[in-house]
Design an enzyme around this catalytic site. Structure first.
Site, short mmCIF file in Angstrom:
data_model
loop_
_atom_site.label_atom_id
_atom_site.label_comp_id
_atom_site.label_asym_id
_atom_site.label_seq_id
_atom_site.Cartn_x
_atom_site.Cartn_y
_atom_site.Cartn_z
CB ALA A 131 -0.90 -0.02 1.23
CD GLN A 184 1.83 6.53 4.68
OE1 GLN A 184 2.61 6.08 5.51
NE2 GLN A 184 2.04 7.67 4.06
CB SER A 185 3.61 -0.58 2.29
OG SER A 185 4.35 -1.74 2.62
CG ASN A 186 4.02 -0.16 8.57
OD1 ASN A 186 4.34 1.01 8.81
ND2 ASN A 186 2.82 -0.64 8.85
CB CYS A 194 7.12 -0.52 0.84
SG CYS A 194 6.13 -1.59 -0.26
#
Ligand SMILES: *Cc1c(COP(=O)(O)O)cnc(C)c1O
Length: 341
Positions: free
Chosen positions: A85, A87-89, A91
């Site tokens: 996403a 706001q992916s943690n 990534c």
């Protein structure tokens, strides 16, 4: 030294890069326990602090990246590619692991409501990851973009290593088998018997590792995954398949049926959208313990835990571990929701 558990020897053979200072703390949270229990008191609450896994503001993805980066470097990769996403943690941690290993990172992000350069997206850019936003948020559009990127990197003579969403693979599960045994050892040192572990489950890697750890040790600890919005129908079979995949990877028979995977999917609402109860739980944890949760995962898990305690799920003499999986950078992308006006 971690106590020898049934997979120690097999997991030790997998390449791994140390990224997290372990063990993470296991903290008592008496004021939050009292606030959740209200008049009827409630169980003792311990918090497993996997938000403190060190790398680039931490979270559960750091443990998983230890094994994925290990495999990537063993394969001589020079660029990590992953997806998530906006706001992916996961990534963010992939970008950090790449920086630390001196390789590149390409992040294929699903377009979201806001592409404000805040929270995880800000950190991704700060760490120098190359970012591609998929044309649409669908699985197909993301898959096509990933395939194009992998192909184009190979044509340029690069050696890309792809990490699936959330690093929820048998390797990600392996990391949480270790984590489960780490917790058992801490509980033993404290002299407490744990009755349940409550945490947020999303792509299932964390849950599959905890469930596999419990199965391997014949533990009675209930592994209660509170979903981030993903349905139980999707997640329970996925967790079961990951457990089997881990078994295949380390040549041990590991079988946990989907019916035995506990996913509570009534607290997550829609993925990426904080519920009212989630926002209340975030404020409660912050105000009772100075414990910072996030609006996409851990706030929802805490809202679920609050409801279970309210329903009298546990006696006062029982102990519940809330497994904090991190995610706090996203708070800053949801500032208006978290502290309105
Ligand atoms: C990814 C993530 C989860 C979910 O973990 P999975 O292993 O994908 O199920 C929970 N909390 C946070 C903060 C996360 O970033």
């Amino acid at each position: 030294m971690p106590r020898a558990h049934p997979l120690t020897a097999q997991l030790a053979r997998l390449p791994r890069v140390h990224l997290a200072p372990l063990p993470t703390p296991l903290d008592d949270a008496p004021r939050l326990a009292r606030a959740l229990g209200g008049d009827r008191r409630g169980p003792r609450l311990l918090v497993k602090r996997d938000d403190l896994t060190g790398l680039a503001l931490g979270g559960n993805k750091v443990r998983k990246l230890e094994y994925h980066l290990g495999e990537a470097l063993a394969q001589n990769c020079d660029v990590l590619v992953t997806t998530g996403a906006i706001q992916s943690n996961h990534c963010r941690i992939t970008a950090a692991a790449a920086s630390k290993a001196g390789v590149d990172a390409v992040l294929i992000l699903r377009p979201g409501e806001s592409d404000a350069v805040q929270g995880n997206l800000l950190l991704d850019r700060l760490m120098g990851a190359r970012i591609r936003i998929a044309p649409q948020p669908t699985g197909d559009a993301v898959g096509t973009t990933v395939a194009e990127e992998m192909e184009s990197l190979r044509l340029k003579g690069r050696r890309p290593y792809f990490i699936p969403t959330g690093a929820s693979t048998p390797l990600g599960a392996a990391a949480y088998v270790d984590a489960f045994f780490e917790l058992l050892e801490q509980a033993e040192a404290l002299g407490v018997a744990i009755d349940a572990i409550v945490f947020c489950t999303g792509s299932g890697g964390t849950q599959s590792g905890l469930v596999a750890g419990a199965a391997l040790s014949h533990s009675e600890i209930r592994i209660l995954g509170i979903s981030d919005g993903t349905s139980r129908a999707e997640l329970a079979p996925a967790v079961s398949a990951l457990v089997r995949g881990l078994g295949a990877r380390v040549e041990v028979t590991l079988d946990v049926a989907p019916e035995d995977v506990i996913v509570l999917d009534e607290y997550g609402g829609t993925y990426g959208a904080p519920t009212r109860e989630c926002l209340e739980a975030i404020r409660l944890a912050a105000r009772s313990e100075g414990l910072i949760l996030d609006p996409i995962y851990t706030g929802k898990a805490m809202a679920g835990l609050a409801d279970l305690v309210r329903q009298g799920r546990w006696r006062d003499d029982q102990t519940v571990v809330f497994w904090h999986t991190g995610g706090q950078p996203a708070l800053f992308a949801y500032a208006e929701d978290v502290v309105p006006g």
